[in-house]
Design a protein around this motif. Structure first.
Motif, mmCIF file in Angstrom:
data_model
loop_
_atom_site.group_PDB
_atom_site.id
_atom_site.type_symbol
_atom_site.label_atom_id
_atom_site.label_comp_id
_atom_site.label_asym_id
_atom_site.label_seq_id
_atom_site.Cartn_x
_atom_site.Cartn_y
_atom_site.Cartn_z
ATOM 1 N N LEU A 116 54.962 41.413 12.846
ATOM 2 C CA LEU A 116 56.263 42.072 12.873
ATOM 3 C C LEU A 116 56.109 43.584 12.981
ATOM 4 O O LEU A 116 55.080 44.150 12.610
ATOM 5 C CB LEU A 116 57.049 41.721 11.613
ATOM 6 C CG LEU A 116 57.366 40.237 11.402
ATOM 7 C CD1 LEU A 116 58.083 40.045 10.064
ATOM 8 C CD2 LEU A 116 58.223 39.707 12.540
ATOM 9 N N PHE A 117 57.172 44.209 13.496
ATOM 10 C CA PHE A 117 57.204 45.671 13.554
ATOM 11 C C PHE A 117 58.647 46.121 13.404
ATOM 12 O O PHE A 117 59.589 45.373 13.709
ATOM 13 C CB PHE A 117 56.609 46.203 14.860
ATOM 14 C CG PHE A 117 57.357 45.783 16.091
ATOM 15 C CD1 PHE A 117 58.422 46.544 16.563
ATOM 16 C CD2 PHE A 117 57.009 44.619 16.776
ATOM 17 C CE1 PHE A 117 59.114 46.156 17.706
ATOM 18 C CE2 PHE A 117 57.710 44.237 17.907
ATOM 19 C CZ PHE A 117 58.766 45.004 18.378
ATOM 20 N N THR A 162 66.670 43.601 9.963
ATOM 21 C CA THR A 162 67.744 44.435 9.419
ATOM 22 C C THR A 162 67.637 45.791 10.089
ATOM 23 O O THR A 162 66.674 46.529 9.875
ATOM 24 C CB THR A 162 67.625 44.592 7.892
ATOM 25 O OG1 THR A 162 67.594 43.290 7.294
ATOM 26 C CG2 THR A 162 68.806 45.378 7.352
ATOM 27 N N LYS A 163 68.617 46.105 10.873
ATOM 28 C CA LYS A 163 68.562 47.323 11.678
ATOM 29 C C LYS A 163 69.476 48.367 11.054
ATOM 30 O O LYS A 163 70.658 48.131 10.830
ATOM 31 C CB LYS A 163 68.998 47.009 13.114
ATOM 32 C CG LYS A 163 68.804 48.132 14.102
ATOM 33 C CD LYS A 163 69.185 47.643 15.499
ATOM 34 C CE LYS A 163 69.048 48.750 16.523
ATOM 35 N NZ LYS A 163 69.495 48.310 17.857
ATOM 36 N N ARG A 164 68.910 49.552 10.727
ATOM 37 C CA ARG A 164 69.670 50.626 10.084
ATOM 38 C C ARG A 164 69.375 51.945 10.824
ATOM 39 O O ARG A 164 68.248 52.212 11.223
ATOM 40 C CB ARG A 164 69.293 50.781 8.612
ATOM 41 C CG ARG A 164 69.487 49.530 7.774
ATOM 42 C CD ARG A 164 69.189 49.834 6.310
ATOM 43 N NE ARG A 164 69.305 48.650 5.478
ATOM 44 C CZ ARG A 164 68.281 47.856 5.169
ATOM 45 N NH1 ARG A 164 67.064 48.135 5.623
ATOM 46 N NH2 ARG A 164 68.467 46.809 4.399
ATOM 47 N N GLN A 165 70.439 52.736 10.975
ATOM 48 C CA GLN A 165 70.290 54.049 11.621
ATOM 49 C C GLN A 165 69.740 55.046 10.612
ATOM 50 O O GLN A 165 70.123 55.040 9.441
ATOM 51 C CB GLN A 165 71.645 54.528 12.153
ATOM 52 C CG GLN A 165 71.577 55.837 12.913
ATOM 53 C CD GLN A 165 70.769 55.722 14.195
ATOM 54 O OE1 GLN A 165 70.955 54.791 14.956
ATOM 55 N NE2 GLN A 165 69.848 56.646 14.398
ATOM 56 N N PHE A 166 68.813 55.883 11.068
ATOM 57 C CA PHE A 166 68.282 56.952 10.224
ATOM 58 C C PHE A 166 68.090 58.175 11.103
ATOM 59 O O PHE A 166 67.585 58.076 12.235
ATOM 60 C CB PHE A 166 66.959 56.530 9.571
ATOM 61 C CG PHE A 166 66.445 57.547 8.582
ATOM 62 C CD1 PHE A 166 67.064 57.719 7.349
ATOM 63 C CD2 PHE A 166 65.347 58.351 8.896
ATOM 64 C CE1 PHE A 166 66.592 58.652 6.440
ATOM 65 C CE2 PHE A 166 64.870 59.279 7.999
ATOM 66 C CZ PHE A 166 65.491 59.435 6.763
ATOM 67 N N GLU A 167 68.505 59.309 10.578
ATOM 68 C CA GLU A 167 68.488 60.537 11.374
ATOM 69 C C GLU A 167 67.085 60.841 11.921
ATOM 70 O O GLU A 167 66.110 60.863 11.170
ATOM 71 C CB GLU A 167 68.983 61.713 10.523
ATOM 72 C CG GLU A 167 69.100 63.006 11.322
ATOM 73 C CD GLU A 167 69.649 64.141 10.473
ATOM 74 O OE1 GLU A 167 69.688 65.275 10.984
ATOM 75 O OE2 GLU A 167 70.038 63.894 9.316
ATOM 76 N N GLY A 168 67.034 61.078 13.238
ATOM 77 C CA GLY A 168 65.773 61.477 13.868
ATOM 78 C C GLY A 168 64.887 60.318 14.267
ATOM 79 O O GLY A 168 63.825 60.534 14.859
ATOM 80 N N VAL A 169 65.290 59.075 13.967
ATOM 81 C CA VAL A 169 64.448 57.924 14.292
ATOM 82 C C VAL A 169 65.309 56.883 15.008
ATOM 83 O O VAL A 169 66.393 56.550 14.533
ATOM 84 C CB VAL A 169 63.812 57.304 13.027
ATOM 85 C CG1 VAL A 169 62.952 56.096 13.411
ATOM 86 C CG2 VAL A 169 62.984 58.336 12.294
ATOM 87 N N SER A 170 64.837 56.393 16.152
ATOM 88 C CA SER A 170 65.544 55.321 16.857
ATOM 89 C C SER A 170 65.357 54.018 16.095
ATOM 90 O O SER A 170 64.249 53.670 15.697
ATOM 91 C CB SER A 170 64.995 55.182 18.279
ATOM 92 O OG SER A 170 65.203 56.363 19.016
ATOM 93 N N ALA A 171 66.464 53.300 15.908
ATOM 94 C CA ALA A 171 66.401 52.057 15.139
ATOM 95 C C ALA A 171 65.896 50.918 16.012
ATOM 96 O O ALA A 171 66.396 50.690 17.110
ATOM 97 C CB ALA A 171 67.781 51.720 14.582
ATOM 98 N N PHE A 172 64.869 50.179 15.515
ATOM 99 C CA PHE A 172 64.368 49.000 16.219
ATOM 100 C C PHE A 172 63.637 48.106 15.241
ATOM 101 O O PHE A 172 63.159 48.549 14.186
ATOM 102 C CB PHE A 172 63.427 49.392 17.373
ATOM 103 C CG PHE A 172 62.189 50.116 16.918
ATOM 104 C CD1 PHE A 172 61.046 49.409 16.545
ATOM 105 C CD2 PHE A 172 62.144 51.511 16.878
ATOM 106 C CE1 PHE A 172 59.905 50.078 16.146
ATOM 107 C CE2 PHE A 172 60.998 52.174 16.477
ATOM 108 C CZ PHE A 172 59.876 51.457 16.111
ATOM 109 N N CYS A 173 63.554 46.828 15.580
ATOM 110 C CA CYS A 173 62.739 45.889 14.817
ATOM 111 C C CYS A 173 62.493 44.671 15.688
ATOM 112 O O CYS A 173 63.272 44.369 16.587
ATOM 113 C CB CYS A 173 63.399 45.499 13.497
ATOM 114 S SG CYS A 173 64.990 44.662 13.716
ATOM 115 N N GLY A 174 61.396 43.965 15.447
ATOM 116 C CA GLY A 174 61.072 42.803 16.257
ATOM 117 C C GLY A 174 59.729 42.222 15.891
ATOM 118 O O GLY A 174 59.144 42.540 14.852
ATOM 119 N N ALA A 175 59.217 41.368 16.793
ATOM 120 C CA ALA A 175 57.942 40.696 16.554
ATOM 121 C C ALA A 175 57.084 40.793 17.815
ATOM 122 O O ALA A 175 57.588 40.714 18.935
ATOM 123 C CB ALA A 175 58.158 39.232 16.184
#
Length: 436
Positions: free
Chosen positions: A47-48, A72-85
């Protein structure tokens, strides 16, 4: 016993056409080949998410054996939100590669999703020209994104010609232009990433079941190239046979043409020889009047650089007395020696000719007309210095008439002027030069 008769090329072409049609029919109607890649067989999952880069998104396994995870995808300032395998290709725990280029498209089996807007698939390709097996980031990310709702029965079809390579990766690794296209011949891994503009705070379940590669047993290029090659051979043999028969029919004509060509060359050589002889004085070996006329025409018509053109006319003083006193043999020798002596002192741009009897002409191309009298005097002095030894020394002299061509002036006008100057030199006592 009669020899078996071979089929003619028309029959061969008919059979080849029928065979080609049959092969194409089988090619497009035959079942496609498939290779199924499933997790934990050749695919090692991991996972990543952007939390590894300081973000807030997370991915965790719900069922590792069934490759089911939640994102679980969450916005954070300065970082593009992503998740997957990601799924790495391994055999006996050793990183390996697989050739996807032998297939036309793939089926991705994926379920879950909920409010996921888009799914992005990265297929990583290793090429020693720009990457290493150990560094995943250096391997080319062939990428495609599709809307999650495109899944039908938890399956989506993706053609390999839909993939692109991100500009960010091309710039980061300074990839040369000849390597920027997608590549699939050395795949090391692929990844499934939840993406899009919609953010979701609640975990979303995703499950990857398998990846099916689909393609034809023989590539379209190989098939058509093989058919093309066979037809080239057939048509080549046919053309060769036609050429051979044509050659046999044309052998006699070719020999005749060769004979006529050789005969024409012989006639041309003889013509050139006679043309040359017609332009040369047989006694002195220099131009005669006809040869000199051709030279004058060429010089006057090509006069474009502003150079001066001079005409010198001279003849031997008292030449009739020499012939009467010593005979025509001596007179002929004097003419030959005079022509040889004058030829030696003239430049390549000067033209000497025997005009007739003991009279000679010189056409001289000069940068300045002031040099004309010098050339005329040089000729007169070199002739005066020549002696023919018989019982006594015979000294000869010449009288010289000189003139310069005016712009666009004809040879006839200039010659009359130079000839008049020659007679003036004789009237003034001979052995001198007069300019007109």
């Amino acid at each position: 016993m009669k020899k078996p008769r071979l089929p003619n090329l028309g029959q061969v072409r008919l059979v080849a056409f029928a065979t080609t049609f049959f092969i194409l029919l089988v090619y497009y109607l035959a079942p496609l080949k498939e290779v199924v890649l499933v997790p934990h067989d050749r695919l090692e999952p991991e996972l990543f998410a952007d939390n590894l880069a300081g973000g807030k998104s997370e991915a965790k396994w719900l069922n590792y054996e069934n490759t089911e995870w939640e994102c679980t995808k969450r916005q954070f300032e300065g970082v593009s939100a992503f998740c997957g395998a990601a799924f790495n290709l391994r055999i006996k725990n050793k990183l390996t590669t697989f050739d996807f280029s032998a297939y036309d498209f793939m089926y991705l089996y994926l379920s879950g999703g909920g409010t996921i807007e888009k799914v992005k698939v990265h297929v990583r390709n290793h090429n020693p020209a720009y990457s290493t097996l150990e560094t995943v980031e250096s391997q080319k990310p062939n990428t495609i994104a599709f809307r999650y709702k495109e899944l039908e029965n938890n399956r989506v079809k993706i053609s390999f010609n839909e993939f692109t390579v991100g500009d960010w990766w091309l710039e980061q690794y300074d990839i040369p232009r000849n390597l920027i296209a997608p590549e699939f011949d050395n795949i090391t891994s692929f990844s499934i990433e939840a993406t899009g503009t919609i953010l979701f705070e609640q975990p979303q379940r995703l499950r990857f079941d398998k990846l099916v590669l689909v393609g034809r047993w023989v590539s379209t290029y190989t098939l058509y190239f093989s058919i093309f090659s066979v037809w080239v051979i057939i048509l080549g043999v046919d053309s060769g046979k036609q050429i051979y028969h044509f050659y046999r029919r044309s052998v006699t004509a070719s020999k005749r043409v060769e004979y006529l060509t050789d005969y024409a060359h012989t006639l041309q050589k003889e013509s050139d020889k006679y043309r040359e002889l017609s332009a040369v004085d047989p006694l002195t070996g220099i131009f005669n009047r006809a040869g000199f006329a051709n030279r004058v025409e060429g010089v006057l018509s090509g006069r474009t650089d502003g150079s001066s053109i001079g005409l010198i006319v001279f003849d031997i003083d008292h030449f009739k007395k020499i012939n009467d006193s010593f005979g025509h043999d001596v007179g002929d020798k004097i003419l030959k020696d005079l022509a040889g002596a004058v030829s030696k002192i003239l430049r390549d741009s000067d033209t000497l000719a025997r005009w007739g009897g003991e009279e000679f002409v010189v056409l001289s191309v000069m940068r300045s007309g002031k040099n004309l009298i010098q050339i005329g005097e040089k000729i007169r002095q070199i002739v005066q210095a020549q002696k023919l030894v018989l019982d006594s020394d015979i000294s000869i002299t010449i009288s010289v008439g000189l003139t310069l061509f005016s712009a666009n002036e004809s040879f006839e006008k200039a010659f009359k002027r130079a000839d008049k100057a020659l007679y003036q030199a004789k009237s003034d006592g001979r052995n001198r030069s007069v300019v007109a």
